[in-house]
Design a protein around this motif. Sequence first.
Motif, PDB file in Angstrom:
ATOM      1  N   ALA A  66       0.826  -1.210   0.000  1.00 31.37           N
ATOM      2  CA  ALA A  66       0.000   0.000   0.000  1.00 31.37           C
ATOM      3  C   ALA A  66       0.859   1.259   0.000  1.00 31.37           C
ATOM      4  N   LYS A  67       1.988   1.223   0.712  1.00 28.87           N
ATOM      5  CA  LYS A  67       2.873   2.388   0.737  1.00 28.87           C
ATOM      6  C   LYS A  67       3.460   2.657  -0.643  1.00 28.87           C
ATOM      7  N   LYS A  68       3.921   1.599  -1.304  1.00 22.69           N
ATOM      8  CA  LYS A  68       4.485   1.764  -2.647  1.00 22.69           C
ATOM      9  C   LYS A  68       3.415   2.236  -3.625  1.00 22.69           C
ATOM     10  N   ALA A  69       2.181   1.694  -3.487  1.00 23.77           N
ATOM     11  CA  ALA A  69       1.090   2.122  -4.375  1.00 23.77           C
ATOM     12  C   ALA A  69       0.748   3.586  -4.150  1.00 23.77           C
ATOM     13  N   ALA A  70       0.806   4.047  -2.903  1.00 26.24           N
ATOM     14  CA  ALA A  70       0.522   5.454  -2.600  1.00 26.24           C
ATOM     15  C   ALA A  70       1.591   6.361  -3.202  1.00 26.24           C
ATOM     16  N   GLU A  71       2.845   5.887  -3.162  1.00 27.24           N
ATOM     17  CA  GLU A  71       3.918   6.683  -3.751  1.00 27.24           C
ATOM     18  C   GLU A  71       3.709   6.847  -5.250  1.00 27.24           C
ATOM     19  N   TYR A  72       3.200   5.790  -5.904  1.00 26.84           N
ATOM     20  CA  TYR A  72       2.969   5.829  -7.347  1.00 26.84           C
ATOM     21  C   TYR A  72       1.581   6.348  -7.701  1.00 26.84           C
ATOM     22  N   ASP A  73       0.793   6.686  -6.652  1.00 24.25           N
ATOM     23  CA  ASP A  73      -0.590   7.146  -6.860  1.00 24.25           C
ATOM     24  C   ASP A  73      -1.401   6.112  -7.645  1.00 24.25           C
ATOM     25  N   THR A  74      -1.265   4.865  -7.221  1.00 19.78           N
ATOM     26  CA  THR A  74      -2.000   3.760  -7.852  1.00 19.78           C
ATOM     27  C   THR A  74      -3.062   3.261  -6.887  1.00 19.78           C
ATOM     28  N   LYS A  75      -4.233   3.027  -7.417  1.00 23.04           N
ATOM     29  CA  LYS A  75      -5.361   2.589  -6.596  1.00 23.04           C
ATOM     30  C   LYS A  75      -5.155   1.133  -6.151  1.00 23.04           C
ATOM     31  N   ILE A  76      -5.455   0.850  -4.875  1.00 20.94           N
ATOM     32  CA  ILE A  76      -5.346  -0.513  -4.346  1.00 20.94           C
ATOM     33  C   ILE A  76      -6.701  -0.934  -3.785  1.00 20.94           C
ATOM     34  N   LEU A  77      -7.143  -2.128  -4.119  1.00 22.19           N
ATOM     35  CA  LEU A  77      -8.424  -2.672  -3.664  1.00 22.19           C
ATOM     36  C   LEU A  77      -8.158  -3.843  -2.725  1.00 22.19           C
ATOM     37  N   GLU A 133      -2.271   4.128   7.258  1.00 26.93           N
ATOM     38  CA  GLU A 133      -0.937   4.439   7.744  1.00 26.93           C
ATOM     39  C   GLU A 133       0.078   4.412   6.613  1.00 26.93           C
ATOM     40  N   ALA A 134      -0.095   3.518   5.652  1.00 22.44           N
ATOM     41  CA  ALA A 134       0.811   3.448   4.507  1.00 22.44           C
ATOM     42  C   ALA A 134       0.760   4.737   3.697  1.00 22.44           C
ATOM     43  N   HIS A 135      -0.437   5.272   3.495  1.00 22.57           N
ATOM     44  CA  HIS A 135      -0.570   6.534   2.757  1.00 22.57           C
ATOM     45  C   HIS A 135       0.064   7.693   3.512  1.00 22.57           C
ATOM     46  N   TYR A 136      -0.081   7.702   4.842  1.00 24.65           N
ATOM     47  CA  TYR A 136       0.533   8.764   5.627  1.00 24.65           C
ATOM     48  C   TYR A 136       2.058   8.668   5.567  1.00 24.65           C
ATOM     49  N   GLU A 137       2.589   7.423   5.653  1.00 28.01           N
ATOM     50  CA  GLU A 137       4.034   7.251   5.579  1.00 28.01           C
ATOM     51  C   GLU A 137       4.579   7.682   4.215  1.00 28.01           C
ATOM     52  N   ALA A 138       3.769   7.500   3.190  1.00 29.36           N
ATOM     53  CA  ALA A 138       4.198   7.890   1.846  1.00 29.36           C
ATOM     54  C   ALA A 138       4.029   9.392   1.609  1.00 29.36           C
ATOM     55  N   ARG A 142       1.120  10.885   1.331  1.00 24.10           N
ATOM     56  CA  ARG A 142      -0.041  11.102   0.452  1.00 24.10           C
ATOM     57  C   ARG A 142      -1.337  10.775   1.190  1.00 24.10           C
ATOM     58  N   PRO A 143      -1.612  11.409   2.326  1.00 22.32           N
ATOM     59  CA  PRO A 143      -2.847  11.084   3.059  1.00 22.32           C
ATOM     60  C   PRO A 143      -4.110  11.428   2.270  1.00 22.32           C
ATOM     61  N   ASP A 144      -4.010  12.398   1.358  1.00 20.64           N
ATOM     62  CA  ASP A 144      -5.189  12.813   0.593  1.00 20.64           C
ATOM     63  C   ASP A 144      -5.640  11.755  -0.401  1.00 20.64           C
ATOM     64  N   THR A 145      -4.758  10.825  -0.758  1.00 19.13           N
ATOM     65  CA  THR A 145      -5.127   9.831  -1.773  1.00 19.13           C
ATOM     66  C   THR A 145      -5.777   8.582  -1.160  1.00 19.13           C
ATOM     67  N   PHE A 146      -5.852   8.537   0.167  1.00 23.64           N
ATOM     68  CA  PHE A 146      -6.450   7.360   0.804  1.00 23.64           C
ATOM     69  C   PHE A 146      -7.965   7.378   0.637  1.00 23.64           C
ATOM     70  N   GLU A 147      -8.484   6.269   0.161  1.00 28.02           N
ATOM     71  CA  GLU A 147      -9.932   6.092   0.029  1.00 28.02           C
ATOM     72  C   GLU A 147     -10.363   4.950   0.941  1.00 28.02           C
ATOM     73  N   LYS A 148     -11.182   5.283   1.925  1.00 29.58           N
ATOM     74  CA  LYS A 148     -11.608   4.274   2.891  1.00 29.58           C
ATOM     75  C   LYS A 148     -12.364   3.133   2.223  1.00 29.58           C
ATOM     76  N   ASP A 149     -13.122   3.476   1.171  1.00 26.98           N
ATOM     77  CA  ASP A 149     -13.939   2.451   0.508  1.00 26.98           C
ATOM     78  C   ASP A 149     -13.115   1.491  -0.341  1.00 26.98           C
ATOM     79  N   SER A 150     -11.805   1.773  -0.485  1.00 25.86           N
ATOM     80  CA  SER A 150     -10.987   0.839  -1.254  1.00 25.86           C
ATOM     81  C   SER A 150     -10.697  -0.432  -0.459  1.00 25.86           C
ATOM     82  N   VAL A 151     -10.885  -0.386   0.868  1.00 36.12           N
ATOM     83  CA  VAL A 151     -10.812  -1.573   1.718  1.00 36.12           C
ATOM     84  C   VAL A 151     -12.239  -1.869   2.150  1.00 36.12           C
ATOM     85  N   PHE A 152     -12.790  -2.951   1.656  1.00 38.08           N
ATOM     86  CA  PHE A 152     -14.226  -3.178   1.819  1.00 38.08           C
ATOM     87  C   PHE A 152     -14.532  -4.624   2.210  1.00 38.08           C
TER      88      PHE A 152
END
Length: 957
Positions: free
Chosen positions: A784-795, A813-818, A820-830
């Motif tokens: 998830a951290k690597k995907a956030a760095e690349y701005d790639t969506k993770i499901l 937490e992965a998005h915050y470490e990267a 990119r907290p703004d790119t986190f979508e809660k609904d991507s983990v469902f």
Amino acid sequence: MVKLTRFVTHTILLTILFLFCSVFAFAADSDYIVKNLKIDDVPDDDGSGLQLSWEPLSKDKRIIEYRVYRGTSPDTLFYAGKIPVNAKIGVASDVMYYYDKGYGLFANVDSPAKLKKEEKQDANSPLYSDMPKDFSVSSRYFDDYTVLAMIPKDNFYYSTTKIEKDGEVLAGLKNYQVTLLAKLKPGVKYYYTVLAINKQRKFFPHAEIVSGSPVENSPEVTKSFYPVYVNGMDRLQFEWTLPSASDIAMFSIYMINNNDVSKLEEYIDYNVNAEINPEKIEGIEAPQNPAQLVFRRNTSSYTSENKAIVNLDMGKVVDANQGIDVQIDTENIDQYSFVISLYDYSGNETFSLIKPVNVIDQSDLPALPTLDVRDKPNDKGDRIQVQWGEPVVKLTNSTFLNSKKSKILVNYEYYTNPFYEEDKLKNIVFKVYDEEGREIDTIDEFFKDNKIKITAPEGSDLLQKLKVVMTINAHDLDEKDYYFTQTLSYSDEAKALRPGNLYFGKDNEDVDTYSYFLYKECYNGGVYREVKRLSGTQRGWDDNVAYESNIYKPISGYNKSKKCILVDPTLTGIEYDAETGASLSTSIYKDHAAKALNEQKEQIAKFKAQADTTTGPMKARLEARIASMENSVKLAENSPLMQAANKLGRKARVKMLAENREREKRTFLYKLVKTNKKGIFNETPIFKDENGNEYFFPESNWFDTEKLPMLIATLLFGALVFIMIGKARKGEDLYIRPIAGIHEIDNAIGRATEMGKPILFVPGLSGINDVATLAALAILGRVAKKAAEYDTKILVPCKDYIVLPIAQEVVREAHYEAGRPDTFEKDSVFFITTSQFAFVAGVNGVMIREKTATNFYMGMFFAESLIMTETGSSTGAIQISGTDAVTQIPFFITTCDYTLIGEELYAAAAYLARQPLMLGTLKAQDYFKFFILFFIITGSLSATVHFTQIINWFPTK
């Protein structure tokens, strides 16, 4: 008018319909009522048992349970017990039985607080659930049952309430401090009924209430009795079967001259008719027992000893304590017969069949092994280890290994004495001979794995009677004399070679003929009790000397004001004087103990005054009673234990007395009997150790030395972890074997970024308590951290609702470490569903709709794995999997590009994070595996050359 007529018509029709349904329902329920309920007295018991019988309902009724209710009046019946039934099979017999005998639960802390109707019963029903724990209700029935209080020992020692009633001191207990047990009383009338319950948990109407009263019976007649006279030892010995009744007070053995057997039979018949057919003996004078008493023994509350030895002195039997003084003509011993009688606590007596004596020589007695008793090491103080004799090996089964029947696999059992293992037995040699005595195979077993392979000479089969000679090699066993012989004979029914009886040594002693009986006697018990019956091949037994947890006391009454039951506060068996036979008892209340001691002295003075004016047998009995009481008083006054305890407060005093009492109750001496169960037996002397101790008490141990290798291995591994973590923190480059699946994670994420498609990560189908799920979540954080760095969506689809919020937090937490907290979508983990294949269908739908470019499957998977990965493969996605599910690894390897196998899944988190704590632990595991591999290889090579010392270092195989 028309409306009124319609209303009346509808009312009449509804009433008729209601009455019809009610009659139909009643008729249907009546088919489920238990029929032919009967009550009979349980024979040969102490008057505390009744037997219920009834016709079971047919299996088409789908009955799952029959419930039994009991009471002392027909309008109040309490739940007494149940008999579960398999609804599909039903009951095969025509009659069902329920035995209400012995002590059973009466009331405890889990019982209803108040009087409570049974489930689904109307107001007029006489059925109630369990007896309530409210003593104001249950105490009404104390006179109708024999009630016993089972009190946790700490409650009795320290938590009772001192209550005086009519000048008597008693101990009071609340309902939460005690469990009440009860059994039926002879002569009391009890009422019973039974009802059936079906699969829908419907309670059908109960059977017609019936009544019955238990009757005090004579003991069960001994089924077998074997009198034996041993020539050369001048002794009689007897063996008999124990009755099932628990109220036997005494065994008595009588001798009768064969000329007077008819008189003894008349005496026995008179006693039998006195109980069963009293009308047959009306007007007949009671005959005297014509037989002479030669042996008498009281029983214990446990399984009693069923053997007796009577040593003769010049043909005379003398026992002053039992009043026995009998002369026997040993030269004509066959002119005598013997009979055993069982005497219960109510004064009833039964006799066995009159048996002639069997005369044997001393050489006919079985040879005794050497007995050894020790405290069991490495335990919590509740075992005494009893061992005897040398090791035994016995063939148990065989199987042909080829169609030519020239090879067979033979299983054997190896019974050893652990004390003998101190010298580490070397090997077992199996020599196989054919019917003509030619040796056909020899097997040398250094590693005793309980199986050997026998190979016949070329061109022959093994369909013949084989003789196997088994020799156990050890430093102090003579191979010429210490061996076992057994035959293998072909059986047409089993289509295999079946082992015969086991014989020992050159005298061919039939090992299977004899059994071992282990007996023990408590330090303050005075009577032997049976510990265990063991086969002739057994060589030891761990006697469970359980810690006392409860004190049992009869109920002495109920105190309404205090709302507690009353019991005797006496603590019995605190100390025992072996010289006088006196046993010390005292009250748990110090002031009451002193008062009771003074009252005992006053009683002694009254008995002495009475003895001065009495003559004959009454005077002798009084003098014996006085002597016993004086010994008890003397022990109470002079005991250092009592003197020390009386200087303490109540709790400290009781604690000191209770500890000594429990120690003496758990101290035993042991003996072993070897018998053919027909009176030919031999018993070892009471075992004494090298220091002369004959009583043994189990001591608890701080450490289990058998687990020393585990302790050393744990310390070694801990040291390796500590060293490796230290190196990692210092920045040393710790080499970790490259894993292709982990290396490709970055490339797989990069490919999804280039294609502008999302990544799918499935964290397994197990819960958060599974180690594989935790490893998957650790990998998810890295991905998830690597995907956030690349701005790639993770499901991240989840099957477990507890894993869901944890996975959401990991991705956040992965998005915050990267950064990119703004790119986190809660609904991507469902969450999809908890249903296995419905979840798979949802995941497959996500793959197809979202056209995922990279799929990760990490965690625990089951039968659904191939369905998911086949779908992902058809969409053209790169797939990386990892699991420790052995059954699913082949499917992942076949359908995925890369697979993390087994512990590679756990290593992936450390490999990706490169944190010192995880990295050091991983390296320590690798080094520790080298140690394990070293011992495996070294142990295998040394065992191959018959050097078993390394194997013996490790107690657990």
